[in-house]
Design an enzyme around this catalytic site. Structure first.
Site, short mmCIF file in Angstrom:
data_model
loop_
_atom_site.label_atom_id
_atom_site.label_comp_id
_atom_site.label_asym_id
_atom_site.label_seq_id
_atom_site.Cartn_x
_atom_site.Cartn_y
_atom_site.Cartn_z
N TYR A 52 40.12 42.80 68.74
CA TYR A 52 40.43 41.43 68.31
C TYR A 52 39.21 40.55 68.51
O TYR A 52 38.62 40.55 69.58
CB TYR A 52 41.62 40.87 69.12
N GLU A 54 38.95 36.98 67.16
CA GLU A 54 39.18 35.68 66.50
C GLU A 54 38.03 34.74 66.82
O GLU A 54 37.53 34.70 67.94
CB GLU A 54 40.51 35.08 66.97
N ASP A 198 34.36 32.74 40.65
CA ASP A 198 35.10 33.88 41.19
C ASP A 198 34.53 35.14 40.55
O ASP A 198 34.85 35.48 39.41
CB ASP A 198 36.59 33.74 40.90
N THR A 224 35.20 40.17 45.69
CA THR A 224 35.79 41.28 46.44
C THR A 224 34.67 42.28 46.71
O THR A 224 33.67 42.33 45.99
CB THR A 224 36.87 42.01 45.62
N LYS A 227 35.40 46.34 44.33
CA LYS A 227 35.32 46.61 42.89
C LYS A 227 33.92 47.11 42.53
O LYS A 227 33.54 48.16 43.02
CB LYS A 227 35.74 45.36 42.11
N ARG A 233 37.79 47.70 50.90
CA ARG A 233 38.69 46.69 50.36
C ARG A 233 38.49 45.42 51.17
O ARG A 233 38.70 45.41 52.38
CB ARG A 233 40.12 47.18 50.51
C1 LIG Z 1 40.61 41.29 41.66
C2 LIG Z 1 40.44 39.82 41.55
C3 LIG Z 1 40.76 38.97 42.61
C4 LIG Z 1 41.60 39.39 43.80
O1 LIG Z 1 41.18 40.33 44.60
P1 LIG Z 1 42.15 40.98 45.68
O2 LIG Z 1 41.15 41.54 46.64
O3 LIG Z 1 42.96 41.99 44.97
O4 LIG Z 1 42.98 39.90 46.27
C5 LIG Z 1 40.46 37.63 42.50
N1 LIG Z 1 39.89 37.15 41.40
C6 LIG Z 1 39.59 37.92 40.35
C7 LIG Z 1 38.96 37.31 39.15
C8 LIG Z 1 39.87 39.29 40.39
O5 LIG Z 1 39.63 40.05 39.32
#
Ligand SMILES: *Cc1c(COP(=O)(O)O)cnc(C)c1O
Length: 415
Positions: A52, A54, A198, A224, A227, A233
């Site tokens: 932990y 925090e 994003d 993220t 991807k 993750r």
């Molecule tokens: C995949 C995605 C997310 C979310 O990601 P998670 O890790 O699954 O919550 C946010 N914004 C866009 C544009 C995405 O393609």
């Protein structure tokens, strides 16, 4: 402490084994999925899981955080080197969590967010119905241009000037074209809005310098790590120094508790991998593979939204074919080809059915597949979709898929 899963829980062990075989024996064309290195998986399953921590490095609420501090500092340092951002938060658990923290940091409940329509490629976390964001902020959407199926800056500017949003979001889950961030900055400045980029899908391309960089333009960038970045993750937030403290507070204690230190260790490694020259080659090959797959499908008379791709994915419009997106994804799976159905802009079918599929190349490229494999896969997809009633075609192709999968193992020697 050394008891193995196989010794105490065969049920779970067998399901994991089944998943290894599924991943090994099928072709993953879901553009948000990837295979991180074994080393990343190792870091992710390390004893840091047990800690932990925090707070932030040097300011923890728990004792025993010396190594937690070290690993988080290392991850931040490497991310800064990779992205040249002023401030980085590596604690955020996911892309959705990153966006929620940005809203909490920059907005008041009831403020306006201008974002891309979910059905034109936007993401649920940009204010889709049923989300926390939808319930707590006013969501205004822009769509894609009907002709070009790309961003229409005049139209976005018009909506922004009409509605005066506090936050504009650029970024998508299903947009096959490169994004120029300059016009977005201009529109945000004109209406006094924050600009959030994003980059969940394309952050790997950006890290490798094969896609325009939002860092000079956006106030905040969310992403993220699982991807195209091919890490664990998790999420990532890059922002200007002046937002650092409010972003960090919006993560902890704003929207999260204890950070996942094991995932942060895996992120540190992921950033290191992304700094290597091979990573740039990898990202270039993702794009090259996507272009080849797109060309192959076009030669087979499939229409692609916006006419093609500049990045890692494409949207195939099936509305002039005798098949829905849902059915296409289902029968492709019978042949071991894994894609997801996806709405196309101005889709006449509901999101549970759709008129499109969204193939992408990051995962296959990680396996080492190249342009000739993409041509082959494109032809298989075509054959299956033009003959939805022919089970034998799918059976035959499934065998070929399994053959090619053997040639390109997801992990060398994984049992
Ligand atoms: C995949 C995605 C997310 C979310 O990601 P998670 O890790 O699954 O919550 C946010 N914004 C866009 C544009 C995405 O393609």
């Amino acid at each position: 402490m050394t008891i193995l899963l196989s010794e105490i829980d065969l049920e779970v062990k067998e399901i994991l084994q089944e998943e290894i075989e599924r991943q090994q024996n099928t072709l993953t064309l879901i553009p948000s999925e990837n295979y991180p290195s074994r080393a990343i998986l190792e870091a992710q399953s390390s004893v840091l899981n047990n800690k932990y921590a925090e707070g932030y490095p040097g300011k923890r609420y728990y004792q025993g955080c010396k190594t937690a501090d070290k690993i988080e500092k290392l991850a931040i340092e490497r991310a800064k080197q990779l992205f040249k951002g002023e401030h980085i938060n590596v604690q955020v658990h996911s892309g959705t969590g990153a966006n929620m923290a940005v809203y909490q940091a920059l907005l008041k409940p009831g403020d306006k967010i201008l974002s891309l329509n979910l059905f034109h490629g936007g993401h649920l976390s940009h204010g889709g119905k049923g989300t926390f964001t939808y319930n707590h902020y006013q969501i205004i959407n822009y769509g894609l241009d009907r002709d070009s199926e790309t961003f229409n800056y005049e139209e976005i500017e018009r909506i922004a000037k009409l509605t005066h949003p506090q936050l504009i979001i650029v970024g998508a889950s299903a947009y096959p074209r490169a994004i120029d961030f300059r016009p977005w900055r201009k529109i945000a400045d004109e209406v006094g809005a924050y600009l959030l980029a994003d980059m969940a899908h394309i952050i790997g391309l950006i890290a490798a310098g094969v896609h325009p960089d939002p860092v000079p333009y956006a106030d905040v960038i969310t992403a993220t790590t699982q991807k195209t970045l091919r890490g664990p993750r998790g999420g990532l937030i890059i922002c200007k120094k002046k937002y650092a403290s409010s972003i960090d507070k919006a993560i902890f204690p704003g929207t999260q508790g204890g950070p996942f230190m094991h995932v942060i260790a895996a992120k540190a490694l992921c950033f290191k991998e992304a700094c290597q020259p091979e990573f740039k080659d990898y990202q270039k090959q993702i794009i090259s593979n996507a272009k080849t797959l797109a060309e192959t499908l076009k030669n087979e008379e499939f229409r692609l939204v916006s006419g093609g791709t500049d990045n890692h994915l494409m949207l195939v419009d099936l509305s002039d074919k005798d098949i829905t997106g849902d059915k296409a994804a289902t029968i492709l799976e019978e042949a071991g080809i894994i894609v997801n159905k996806n709405s196309i802009p101005f889709d006449k079918k509901p999101p549970s059915i759709t008129s499109g599929i969204r193939p992408g190349t990051p995962a296959l490229t990680t396996r080492g597949m190249g342009n000739s494999e993409m041509r082959l896969i494109g032809e298989w997809i075509s054959k299956i979709l033009y003959n939805p009633h022919d089970r034998n075609i799918r059976r035959k192709i499934k065998k070929e898929v399994e053959e090619i999968c053997k040639e390109f193992p997801i992990y060398e020697g994984l049992k």
